[in-house]
Design a protein around this motif. Structure first.
Motif, short mmCIF file in Angstrom:
data_model
loop_
_atom_site.label_atom_id
_atom_site.label_comp_id
_atom_site.label_asym_id
_atom_site.label_seq_id
_atom_site.Cartn_x
_atom_site.Cartn_y
_atom_site.Cartn_z
N ARG A 1 -5.18 -3.66 -5.61
CA ARG A 1 -4.74 -2.74 -4.56
C ARG A 1 -4.92 -1.30 -4.99
N LYS B 1 -6.94 2.75 2.04
CA LYS B 1 -5.96 3.32 2.96
C LYS B 1 -5.58 4.75 2.61
N VAL C 1 -6.04 3.53 -3.09
CA VAL C 1 -5.11 2.46 -2.72
C VAL C 1 -5.59 1.78 -1.45
N GLY C 2 -5.55 0.46 -1.46
CA GLY C 2 -5.92 -0.30 -0.26
C GLY C 2 -5.73 -1.79 -0.47
N GLU C 3 -5.07 -2.43 0.50
CA GLU C 3 -4.80 -3.87 0.41
C GLU C 3 -6.09 -4.69 0.41
N GLU D 1 0.83 -1.20 0.00
CA GLU D 1 0.00 0.00 0.00
C GLU D 1 0.87 1.25 0.00
#
Length: 815
Positions: A436, A306, A401-403, A252
């Motif tokens: 992601r 995120k 963005v984010g796992e 991330e």
């Protein structure tokens, strides 16, 4: 073992270096530390400019060199004890003499190579790290200095060298085993080839230096010390509601830094990821703040997103044509030619039809890329199987963005619908298989709006921010501002609406503050503002391009009413109590409504009829639900109702009209009310909102004033005329009393026709008991045929009108 890197702002001056010193000494009490120093903030840019000037044979490089020298020497004199200054100043001057020699060489040759540029740029870190070393040594003998070029080995790709990790790690391990110092200072950014030539690791390379040293020593932690409290959910300079991210994964962080999160240099993460070393982003000036922790399998807090990052100055290059369909190797040729010319591709998307491929590159590479790609595909272009590449410059990439995005459905839809609602046009879309990252390319001018609206959607607990531009702060406008100030906190906590006043304008002054005007001081700020200029105001509102922007017109100005289209066409909502626009030519009224629909920009004018009463909103709901309006009867003038409820012949008619104006019931020019024009406008608006095409001239107006009164040259002349003819008004009242009736100014619409005029109302009529400034409307519809739908209440006054405007603003917030 901890590696600590301090950025340019952290070592910018003596005060900041003393803060660095305190942090380093405290950390060294718990074990060995390596400290990596960046150049003083701004110095690398000055060195780069000096080298460019010198190679262009511009003598101004000498003045720039003098500024660089002065800044470092002044820093030493301010920072270090007098007894050690002499030796340090001598060392700094020797280094600067070497720098001068290199610049003189560029000047004499009239050129600058990548090799000489690296040598010149290295002096920023060499000077700052030595000063930091001396500062710590002045209070602690247990400190060492090590030139990073002796440990970090790279290839000869000057400007952005590639590290030879095998040799580098061996050198670092050997140094670590031999060193007994608890603190070692290193210059960041720089390295060397196997033959000893200076190389650099790319702008931001001091972060990378720290990661390389951390991986080589198997450090327990790498700390990146900067001037913010960590990585943010978005750029805090553009998104004021952005907050720090407490924990984030390596992947991330890599995505966010790649797409513009400048707090961390993207290559930094890979060595730490490979060695599984966590990275902490910390604030030099708030060392106790926990900052952001970057590591593996870190859950942290919050939802699947995120952060929201962006990258500016992007060009989209599109290659398309039927000659690409089913032809193997087209993409390979495209990327190969870009690679040969050293052009970095930051964004890729391709249609499944294979008809086109679209890539994002830096604006600075656009010219070279266009020429190189067209040359590569010259034969296909000449045969009309592929078109010459298309360039679109001045764009921006925005990335979510984010796992955990891959396990949540609908995130793409929320992203695109949010941008669409705010009229942000998406030029290209890309989403990796890892899910992601969702990236979109948009116009650069829309980046502020895009970031704020997306942040609001994904991070702000459904708090919707409304940015107001208020035009007119007279009697009603002042009440509106007072109500807004009083309710601002309640709206945020209870209704999840955060209202900021960005601009205020009157006919005399205007003021704009992008971060919001303090409502406790708005009058003072306005008085100190610039002269009012309606065109400048329009351009300012457009250029700010803030999401959820609302222009609030609290005037009776035809000039202001004439500019609504300029706002609605830019996705800027309009809330108005000004009746002129909605009662103008039907074509213009319909044009504004169409703009509102087309650009998803609310156009609300509830206070055009009945002030704070929900008349227009109720009518809209009737029509939207399929009901049909057949007839409307109404008393729509609070001012005229007040006047005729209070006039009984005992007090002159002119005095009653004056009192109505004092209480804010009439327009500034009472002739607008007394002529029936104001009521005609209101019934026209209701007829139009019922679905009828009608013009103001179609409405019959029955005049009750003495002959010539409406044509008076001025308002004082008008009052003089009606004062002379008091018997005219006494006669009207007496006639009504004869029949036990009252006078009411009534508006009617039925069978496509409308009229307004003074009527004698019998006691059994719903209008008879209408008191004070109240309004009443009777809607006869398919559903309310025998018994009309009645709306009744205060229809005039500054407070109720202001509250009606306020209610429309809240409607925008809930939209």
């Amino acid at each position: 073992m901890i590696v600590m890197k301090f950025g340019g702002t952290s070592v910018a001056n003596a005060v900041n270096i003393n803060a660095v010193k305190a942090i380093a000494l405290k950390a060294s009490q718990n074990g060995k530390i390596f400290v990596v120093a960046s150049a003083l903030s701004g110095i690398t840019d000055q060195l780069l400019l000096a080298s460019q000037l010198a190679s262009a044979k511009n003598e101004e490089f000498r003045e720039l060199l003098s500024q660089i020298e002065k800044r470092h020497l002044d820093l030493v004199r301010e920072l270090l004890p007098l007894e050690i200054q002499s030796s340090v100043l001598s060392h700094i001057k020797r280094s600067l003499n070497q720098l001068e020699t290199l610049l003189e060489g560029c000047f004499l040759l009239g050129e600058k190579t990548n090799r000489s540029a690296d040598a010149i740029l290295s002096f920023g870190e060499l000077l700052s790290s030595y000063i930091v070393y001396e500062a710590i040594k002045s209070v602690s003998a247990n400190v060492a200095y090590k030139d990073s070029r002796e440990l970090i080995v790279t290839d000869a790709n000057f400007g952005k060298a590639t590290v030879d990790f095998e040799k580098t790690n061996q050198n670092i391990r050997e140094y670590l085993s031999e060193s007994n110092s608890p603190i070692t200072i290193f210059p960041g950014f720089i390295a060397s080839t196997t033959s000893g030539e200076t190389t650099t690791l790319g702008r931001g390379g001091s972060d990378y230096t720290a990661a390389i040293l951390g991986a080589g020593t198997s450090a327990s932690l790498i700390e990146i010390w900067t001037d913010v409290n960590g990585m943010y959910t978005s750029n805090p300079k553009l998104v004021k509601q952005a907050r720090t991210i407490d924990a984030i994964s390596y992947h991330e962080a890599m995505e966010l830094s790649h797409f513009g999160a400048k707090v961390l240099y993207p290559p930094t993460i890979q060595p730490a990821l490979d060695a599984k070393i966590p990275i902490a982003i910390k604030n030099t000036f708030e060392p106790e703040n926990p900052g952001t922790l970057i590591g593996g399998a870190i859950e942290g807090s919050g939802g699947p997103i995120k952060g929201i990052s962006h990258m500016e100055n992007i060009t989209l290059l599109t290659l398309e044509g039927s000659g690409m369909i089913g032809v193997a190797g087209s993409s390979k040729r495209l990327f190969a030619v870009l690679s040969r010319h050293g052009i970095n591709v930051v964004f890729i998307t391709q249609a499944s039809s294979e008809h086109s491929i679209c890539i994002g590159i830096s604006d600075s590479d656009a010219g070279i890329a266009e020429s190189a790609v067209n040359n590569e595909f010259a034969s296909e272009i000449s045969a009309n199987r592929i078109s010459p590449c298309i360039l679109e410059k001045g764009l921006c990439i925005v990335a979510l963005v984010g796992e955990k995005m891959k396990s949540h459905q609908g995130l793409s839809g929320r992203m695109f619908s949010t941008l669409g609602r705010n009229n942000v046009n998406i030029r290209a879309i890309a989403q990796g298989a890892s899910e992601r990252n969702i990236s979109v390319v948009i116009e650069k001018r829309d980046v502020n709006k895009a970031l704020n609206s997306l942040h609001e959607t994904f991070f702000e607990d459904n708090i919707r921010q409304i940015n107001l531009f208020v035009i007119g702060v007279g009697n009603v406008g002042r009440r509106f501002m007072d109500q807004l100030k009083k309710q601002q906190q309640f709206l945020r906590s209870d209704r999840k609406i955060n209202i900021r006043v960005i601009g205020i304008s009157t006919s005399r002054k205007m003021v704009f503050e992008e971060n919001g005007i303090d409502l406790e001081q708005w009058e003072m700020r306005l008085e100190a503002g610039n002269p009012a200029d309606i065109q400048e105001m329009i351009e300012t509102v457009k250029q700010l391009n803030l999401h959820n922007s609302v222009v609030v017109d609290i005037t009776a100005s035809s000039d202001v009413a004439g500019i609504y289209g300029a706002f609605l066409g830019k996705n800027i909502a309009v809330v108005t109590c000004n009746k002129i626009a909605c009662s103008s030519e039907y074509q213009h009224y319909n044009f504004l409504k169409e703009l509102s629909r087309q650009y998803n920009a609310p156009f609300l004018f509830e206070t055009n009829v009945g002030a704070g009463l929900p008349i227009i909103d109720t009518l809209k709901n009737l029509v939207a639900s399929g009901d049909k309006v057949h007839k409307i009867q109404a008393v729509l003038s609070g001012s005229l109702n007040f006047i005729f409820n209070n006039y009984d012949g005992s007090v002159p008619f002119a005095d009653i009209v004056t009192e109505a104006g004092i209480q804010g019931f009439t327009e500034p020019d009472p002739r607008i009310d007394l002529s029936g024009l104001d009521v005609a406008r209101k019934i026209l608006i209701l007829a139009r909102e019922s679905g009828n095409v009608m013009e103001i001239d179609d409405i019959e107006r029955k005049d009750f004033l003495p002959e010539g009164a409406l044509n008076a040259a001025s308002v004082p002349d008008f009052f003089a005329l009606i004062s002379k003819d008091e018997k005219h008004f006494e006669a009207m009242v007496s006639k009504a009393k004869e029949f036990g009736s009252r006078l009411k100014y009534v508006a009617e619409f039925a069978d496509g026709k409308a009229s307004v005029g003074l009527q004698v109302i019998a006691p059994e009529h719903p209008f008879y008991h209408l008191e004070g400034k109240d309004n009443i409307v009777l809607f006869y519809t398919d559903r309310y045929f025998d018994q009309p739908l009645i709306i009744k209440g205060a229809g005039a006054g500054a407070d109720v009108t202001a509250s009606g405007i306020f209610a429309d603003v809240i409607r925008v917030g809930n939209n």
